[in-house]
Design a protein around this motif. Structure first.
Motif, PDB file in Angstrom:
ATOM      1  N   TYR A 243       0.918  -1.106  -0.254  1.00 19.28           N
ATOM      2  CA  TYR A 243      -0.116   0.112  -0.065  1.00 19.28           C
ATOM      3  C   TYR A 243       0.807   1.285   0.034  1.00 19.28           C
ATOM      4  O   TYR A 243       0.588   2.188  -0.698  1.00 19.28           O
ATOM      5  CB  TYR A 243      -0.894  -0.060   1.230  1.00 19.28           C
ATOM      6  CG  TYR A 243      -2.150  -0.900   1.114  1.00 19.28           C
ATOM      7  CD1 TYR A 243      -3.136  -0.488   0.545  1.00 19.28           C
ATOM      8  CD2 TYR A 243      -2.277  -2.261   1.783  1.00 19.28           C
ATOM      9  CE1 TYR A 243      -4.504  -1.601   0.222  1.00 19.28           C
ATOM     10  CE2 TYR A 243      -3.128  -2.954   1.669  1.00 19.28           C
ATOM     11  CZ  TYR A 243      -4.363  -2.564   0.976  1.00 19.28           C
ATOM     12  OH  TYR A 243      -5.486  -3.311   0.910  1.00 19.28           O
TER      13      TYR A 243
ATOM     14  N   TYR B   7      -7.030 -13.219   2.872  1.00 25.14           N
ATOM     15  CA  TYR B   7      -7.225 -11.725   2.415  1.00 25.14           C
ATOM     16  C   TYR B   7      -5.893 -10.983   2.202  1.00 25.14           C
ATOM     17  O   TYR B   7      -6.172 -10.161   1.093  1.00 25.14           O
ATOM     18  CB  TYR B   7      -7.791 -11.053   3.836  1.00 25.14           C
ATOM     19  CG  TYR B   7      -9.210 -11.487   4.376  1.00 25.14           C
ATOM     20  CD1 TYR B   7     -10.299 -11.686   3.308  1.00 25.14           C
ATOM     21  CD2 TYR B   7      -9.673 -11.610   5.311  1.00 25.14           C
ATOM     22  CE1 TYR B   7     -11.394 -12.215   3.568  1.00 25.14           C
ATOM     23  CE2 TYR B   7     -10.844 -12.157   5.803  1.00 25.14           C
ATOM     24  CZ  TYR B   7     -11.917 -12.249   4.877  1.00 25.14           C
ATOM     25  OH  TYR B   7     -13.017 -12.783   5.271  1.00 25.14           O
TER      26      TYR B   7
ATOM     27  N   GLU C 112      -5.719  -8.972  -1.486  1.00 21.72           N
ATOM     28  CA  GLU C 112      -5.450  -7.562  -1.358  1.00 21.72           C
ATOM     29  C   GLU C 112      -4.247  -7.472  -2.266  1.00 21.72           C
ATOM     30  O   GLU C 112      -4.241  -6.435  -2.933  1.00 21.72           O
ATOM     31  CB  GLU C 112      -5.150  -7.075  -0.237  1.00 21.72           C
ATOM     32  CG  GLU C 112      -6.468  -7.016   0.650  1.00 21.72           C
ATOM     33  CD  GLU C 112      -6.287  -6.583   2.140  1.00 21.72           C
ATOM     34  OE1 GLU C 112      -5.834  -5.477   2.312  1.00 21.72           O
ATOM     35  OE2 GLU C 112      -6.606  -7.070   3.041  1.00 21.72           O
TER      36      GLU C 112
ATOM     37  N   TYR D 127      -5.117  -7.643  -5.768  1.00 23.57           N
ATOM     38  CA  TYR D 127      -5.687  -6.346  -6.642  1.00 23.57           C
ATOM     39  C   TYR D 127      -4.772  -5.332  -6.608  1.00 23.57           C
ATOM     40  O   TYR D 127      -4.963  -4.671  -7.766  1.00 23.57           O
ATOM     41  CB  TYR D 127      -6.816  -5.843  -5.370  1.00 23.57           C
ATOM     42  CG  TYR D 127      -7.342  -4.763  -5.611  1.00 23.57           C
ATOM     43  CD1 TYR D 127      -8.397  -4.369  -6.515  1.00 23.57           C
ATOM     44  CD2 TYR D 127      -6.723  -3.404  -5.050  1.00 23.57           C
ATOM     45  CE1 TYR D 127      -8.659  -3.068  -6.589  1.00 23.57           C
ATOM     46  CE2 TYR D 127      -7.131  -2.383  -5.199  1.00 23.57           C
ATOM     47  CZ  TYR D 127      -8.150  -1.839  -6.107  1.00 23.57           C
ATOM     48  OH  TYR D 127      -8.266  -0.775  -6.119  1.00 23.57           O
TER      49      TYR D 127
ATOM     50  N   LEU E  82     -11.733 -10.950  -1.271  1.00 22.96           N
ATOM     51  CA  LEU E  82     -11.602  -9.998  -0.593  1.00 22.96           C
ATOM     52  C   LEU E  82     -12.481  -9.967   0.559  1.00 22.96           C
ATOM     53  O   LEU E  82     -13.774 -10.405   0.294  1.00 22.96           O
ATOM     54  CB  LEU E  82     -11.674  -8.762  -1.432  1.00 22.96           C
ATOM     55  CG  LEU E  82     -10.229  -8.517  -2.352  1.00 22.96           C
ATOM     56  CD1 LEU E  82     -10.685  -7.490  -3.326  1.00 22.96           C
ATOM     57  CD2 LEU E  82      -9.090  -8.011  -1.687  1.00 22.96           C
TER      58      LEU E  82
ATOM     59  N   ASN F 295     -13.245  -4.162   6.181  1.00 24.08           N
ATOM     60  CA  ASN F 295     -11.801  -4.040   6.314  1.00 24.08           C
ATOM     61  C   ASN F 295     -11.721  -2.756   7.005  1.00 24.08           C
ATOM     62  O   ASN F 295     -12.344  -1.934   7.027  1.00 24.08           O
ATOM     63  CB  ASN F 295     -11.168  -4.048   5.086  1.00 24.08           C
ATOM     64  CG  ASN F 295      -9.934  -4.937   4.996  1.00 24.08           C
ATOM     65  OD1 ASN F 295      -9.399  -4.971   6.108  1.00 24.08           O
ATOM     66  ND2 ASN F 295      -9.233  -5.212   3.992  1.00 24.08           N
TER      67      ASN F 295
ATOM     68  N   ARG G 190      -7.167  -0.218   3.870  1.00 27.06           N
ATOM     69  CA  ARG G 190      -7.363  -1.364   2.978  1.00 27.06           C
ATOM     70  C   ARG G 190      -8.439  -1.582   2.172  1.00 27.06           C
ATOM     71  O   ARG G 190      -9.513  -1.288   2.552  1.00 27.06           O
ATOM     72  CB  ARG G 190      -7.081  -2.478   3.968  1.00 27.06           C
ATOM     73  CG  ARG G 190      -5.811  -2.354   4.734  1.00 27.06           C
ATOM     74  CD  ARG G 190      -5.847  -3.411   5.981  1.00 27.06           C
ATOM     75  NE  ARG G 190      -5.867  -4.861   5.281  1.00 27.06           N
ATOM     76  CZ  ARG G 190      -6.041  -5.984   6.062  1.00 27.06           C
ATOM     77  NH1 ARG G 190      -6.219  -5.647   7.222  1.00 27.06           N
ATOM     78  NH2 ARG G 190      -6.336  -6.819   5.624  1.00 27.06           N
TER      79      ARG G 190
ATOM     80  N   ASP H 271     -11.611  -3.635   0.169  1.00 28.29           N
ATOM     81  CA  ASP H 271     -12.532  -4.784   0.203  1.00 28.29           C
ATOM     82  C   ASP H 271     -13.062  -5.244  -1.219  1.00 28.29           C
ATOM     83  O   ASP H 271     -12.385  -4.445  -2.302  1.00 28.29           O
ATOM     84  CB  ASP H 271     -13.680  -4.433   1.093  1.00 28.29           C
ATOM     85  CG  ASP H 271     -14.280  -3.177   0.670  1.00 28.29           C
ATOM     86  OD1 ASP H 271     -14.536  -3.010  -0.315  1.00 28.29           O
ATOM     87  OD2 ASP H 271     -15.007  -2.621   1.705  1.00 28.29           O
TER      88      ASP H 271
ATOM     89  N   HIS I 208     -11.395   3.110  -2.189  1.00 32.38           N
ATOM     90  CA  HIS I 208     -10.001   3.112  -1.994  1.00 32.38           C
ATOM     91  C   HIS I 208      -9.165   4.062  -1.949  1.00 32.38           C
ATOM     92  O   HIS I 208      -9.315   5.045  -2.872  1.00 32.38           O
ATOM     93  CB  HIS I 208      -9.328   2.008  -3.378  1.00 32.38           C
ATOM     94  CG  HIS I 208      -8.062   1.742  -3.305  1.00 32.38           C
ATOM     95  ND1 HIS I 208      -7.222   1.139  -4.303  1.00 32.38           N
ATOM     96  CD2 HIS I 208      -6.961   2.248  -2.075  1.00 32.38           C
ATOM     97  CE1 HIS I 208      -5.903   1.217  -4.089  1.00 32.38           C
ATOM     98  NE2 HIS I 208      -5.694   1.580  -2.694  1.00 32.38           N
TER      99      HIS I 208
END
Length: 544
Positions: A55, A161, A165, A168, A218, A224, A228, A230, A302
């Motif tokens: 991230y 999860y 993530e 994604y 997700l 979430n 972060r 979802d 996001h």
């Protein structure tokens, strides 16, 4: 938990010391052994910190913010000068490649290559496009390594999860690679082999397949931590992917765009329509320093998270605030110590708000509007631009701010670094996507499409429209009004056929004061010259 994750992005990472190995600057995953000096895949807790690095790689230039190119572990992209490191993050580069290249922004700075973006005459040695390529390559490398290494952990729900993530985030990076550069290598595993070149069709298929798989892996909508993603983030990216499918692969996928837009609209995310003081318009709160907690967060699907104390960094959101301030504007009204006298907007964009003008100056130029999205500052500024490097030419667009909703300044008392989070996806885009896809023939409901647009306009204090007003010409303007300076304008203009060619002109398009037609090959950026030298498997995009 939602506010906690904002700090986890940096604080919990400080001891990990990831070191990326991208010395050849090509799209090739790094060795997992080079990513860390510690075993970050020892358990779920350390793996979570490694996930946070993925991230963070969208937010700053490196592990420690990136402001010091010499302090270990250094920036994600080695070999850059200190000045270049300061401007090598995803958000800063997106602002230039997707906004400054359009009618939204004109830049007064004269750093090497910057005016070439302004005037659409960039080459394969342009710092801004090249560094975006390297930035996305670094993100993809980090994600590939994480996805491979996290398999060593017990297959718990949390690990599932984390992996979803990471997939994604990798799909998102490949989406931007495809959007900006067209045909690039598609690498999903750690390898020492030089990658081959893939087509946009290949990339589109990979992104689509990944998202269709991870959307069900997700976390459920709204469950979430803040910051972060979802399942709704996967729906949102699918919505954007399908809306642009005709550009990317020459296929009409507007029905799919409608489906995934509506899934996002019907999720736990909602429009932020009431500000902190209980008033009915809250558009500006989406872009304030406390937008992670002032009510705006209910709209953010996001975000890229910033904190004035823990992500102290010159690019990113800091640039979005400082860079658009200067002239006679008081920077303290935006929660910072100074403006950087850099970015203004064109008359062409200001004219998108002509229907909402409530006051003009002695020359008949607009200086006040009823639509709250028209965040223009006009004092001491001319509407027309005859010289791009003169900051007093062009209205200012101080949309982003480091003030909190209660009027207080962000956490950095010096007024340098900002707390403002930057949304990659917010629900308003899904409203716009649904309406546009429906207009383009998707199987949406015309009444819903109209209502979604009027919901956005009502929030902004703008007059509502009727079904006869809802046309594609209206939509490209409405998208600009709602989402300017959110790094989407170039992509939108390409989809509508207005980015290149001569159908729509703005100041200094093509390097001419009044604007001129630009060749269609400019719809994608060149692959960096150094990458082509390093990898003989790659061919340059046509026209460069």
């Amino acid at each position: 938990m939602k506010t906690l994750y904002k700090n986890i992005l940096v604080i919990s990472l400080m001891a990990l010391f990831f070191v990326a190995c991208h010395s050849d600057l090509e799209l090739e995953p790094v060795s997992p052994n080079s990513l860390t000096e510690l075993d970050v895949y020892e358990n779920e807790e350390t793996a979570f910190k490694a996930l946070a690095k993925l991230y963070q790689s969208y937010a700053t230039a490196g592990q420690l913010g990136g402001n010091d190119a010499t302090t270990p572990p250094g920036p994600d992209i080695p070999g850059l000068s200190q000045a270049a490191v300061n401007w090598s993050d995803f958000v800063y580069l997106s602002n230039f490649l997707n906004d400054v290249s359009t009618d939204i922004s004109v830049v007064a700075w004269t750093s090497p290559g910057i005016q070439n973006i302004n005037t659409m005459v960039w080459t394969s040695q342009n710092f801004y496009s090249n560094t975006m390529y390297y930035r996305l390559a670094a993100i993809i490398s980090f994600c590939n390594s994480f996805i491979e290494n996290v398999k060593s952990l017990p297959d718990t729900k949390n690990v599932q999860y984390y992996s979803a993530e990471a997939r994604y985030l990798r799909a998102l990076a490949y989406y931007y690679m495809m959007d900006y550069f067209g045909n690039v290598p598609l690498v999903t595993q750690v390898s020492t082999e030089l990658p081959v070149q893939n087509s946009r069709d290949d990339l589109f298929e990979f992104i689509e397949t990944e998202l269709l798989e991870v959307k069900d892996l997700l976390m459920d909508s709204g469950t979430n931590d803040y910051g972060r993603v979802d399942q709704v983030a996967a729906w949102a990216l699918l919505s954007r992917l399908y809306l642009n499918a005709e550009v990317y692969v020459g296929e009409n996928k507007y029905n799919d765009a409608v489906i995934y837009s509506e899934l996002a609209i019907n999720s736990t995310y909602t429009l932020n329509t009431t500000d902190a003081n209980g008033n009915g318009t809250a558009y500006d709160e989406l872009f304030l320093g406390d937008n992670n907690k002032n009510g705006a967060q209910v709209e953010f699907i996001h975000t890229i998270n910033y904190d004035g104390l823990n992500t102290a960094y010159w690019g990113g959101a800091t640039n979005l605030v400082h860079g658009y301030l200067g002239g006679s504007i008081d920077p303290s009204l935006y929660g910072v110590s100074n403006g950087w006298w850099g970015l203004r907007t064109t008359k062409s964009f200001v004219e998108r708000f002509d229907y909402a003008v409530t006051e003009t100056n002695a020359e008949g130029e607009p200086i006040a509007w009823s639509d709250s999205r028209a965040m223009f500052y006009t004092d001491g500024q001319t509407l027309e631009i005859s010289d791009a490097i003169k900051f007093n030419q062009g209205y200012l667009t101080p949309k982003w701010s480091n003030l909190y909703s209660d009027g207080s300044q962000g956490s950095d008392v010096a007024g340098n670094w900002v707390d403002t989070d930057v949304p990659i996806f917010r629900l308003a885009e899904m409203y716009l996507n649904y309406a546009e896809a429906t207009l383009r023939g998707g199987n949406g409901d015309d009444g819903k499409a109209l209502q979604y647009i009027n919901d956005l306009r009502t929030r902004a204090g703008a007059s509502t429209i009727t079904s006869g007003d809802l046309t594609l010409d209206f939509m490209i303007d409405e998208r600009a009004r709602e989402m300017y300076l959110e790094c989407n304008r170039r992509t939108d203009l390409i989809r509508f056929g207005h980015f290149t060619g001569g159908d729509y002109l703005w100041s200094f398009k093509g390097g001419v004061e009044s604007g001129k037609a630009v060749d269609n090959y400019r719809s994608i950026y060149p692959i960096p010259y150094e990458v082509l030298l390093a990898n003989p498997n790659l061919e340059q995009n046509p026209g460069y």
